[in-house]
Write an enzyme that holds these catalytic residues in place. Sequence first.
Site, short mmCIF file in Angstrom:
data_model
loop_
_atom_site.label_atom_id
_atom_site.label_comp_id
_atom_site.label_asym_id
_atom_site.label_seq_id
_atom_site.Cartn_x
_atom_site.Cartn_y
_atom_site.Cartn_z
N PRO A 58 -2.27 1.81 -3.56
CA PRO A 58 -2.97 2.55 -4.62
C PRO A 58 -2.90 1.83 -5.97
CG PRO A 58 -1.38 3.95 -3.45
CD PRO A 58 -1.13 2.54 -3.03
N GLU A 59 -4.04 1.74 -6.64
CA GLU A 59 -4.11 1.18 -7.98
C GLU A 59 -4.58 2.29 -8.93
OE1 GLU A 59 -6.28 -2.56 -7.97
OE2 GLU A 59 -5.74 -2.94 -5.90
N HIS A 104 6.00 11.34 8.02
CA HIS A 104 6.17 10.49 6.83
C HIS A 104 6.46 11.27 5.55
CE1 HIS A 104 5.12 7.22 9.34
NE2 HIS A 104 3.86 7.56 9.48
N ARG A 141 5.88 3.65 4.45
CA ARG A 141 6.72 2.47 4.20
C ARG A 141 7.89 2.76 3.26
NH1 ARG A 141 3.78 -2.90 4.44
NH2 ARG A 141 5.93 -3.55 4.17
N ARG A 181 -1.95 -19.23 -22.12
CA ARG A 181 -1.49 -18.96 -20.74
C ARG A 181 -2.21 -19.87 -19.75
NH1 ARG A 181 2.92 -15.36 -20.70
NH2 ARG A 181 2.79 -14.43 -22.76
#
Length: 300
Positions: free
Chosen positions: A2-3, A109, A128, A170
């Site tokens: 998820p973002e 889960h 996970r 950078r």
Amino acid sequence: MPELPEVETVVRQLEPEVEGHRIERLEVLDERWSRPVPPGQLGDAVAGATIEHLGRRGKYILMGLDGGRTLVMHLRMTGNLILREGEEMLDPSEGRRLYESERSTEERHLRARFVLDDARELWFTDPRRFGEAFLIEDDEHLAERFAKLGVEPFSPEFTPRALGEMAVGRTAPLKSFLLDQAKIAGVGNIYADEALFRAGLHPLSSAGSMKPEHLEALRDAVVAALEAGIDAGGSSIDDYRDARGEKGSMQEEFLVHTREGKDCPRCDGTIVRVVVGGRSTYFCPGCQVKLRRRPRRRAK
Ligand SMILES: [Zn+2]
């Protein structure tokens, strides 16, 4: 994983549902979720609290509780936060109940369970087990906790100029630059690829080589890619589900991400996959330009 768009989708769905409701109890079933705080201790601290608001910072979910405290949750790789109405999911939009196999998977889960005052439950499921939660006592500590987290892409502070200040000098590739949470909060592997495509920038260009027009294009592209993700209810490549237990549809609208070998939507090129900083990266070599390093001043 998820973002920002996935987390934002969950927060927007949940906020009107849980706001103003009291948490009867919080059962933490996995000590990894709350560590280093023991599960019972976090459960006791949250029990009886009223949820005053729900928000987001980067990829973090912020559950504001009465007394100025905030329960912070992070879904990490495979976490989901799902509201359950008794034995049914929230708003079964097509009248669909969970199949027995899905039900057992979710139960298997389940890492933490909030029981609300009207008997609905908020489940944090996570195959996970990288997801986490911690309680912050007040706004001052909350600000301190997030002091090193980068700019919010939807905030007025996210300007081409701010992007330029982050990028100056950078040499890191643009892809890695976008993934750095200390610079821009909430962008991950999917939306970094999508944003670079929208901006027409090659993922291996060095961040410091962007000129003003590139900075503006990238700022706009990051915002547009994230908005597209939110509009589609997020991306469900693997485990992600929204607060109703449903998949997002952004994966069907990807411009380049996971589209190796497919036609570019913009030119007659073909999408390729490379690995940048250990992450699969998809782009079109035909229309995403590799920027030249800015020439160094030659010493006499
Ligand atoms: Zn192209």
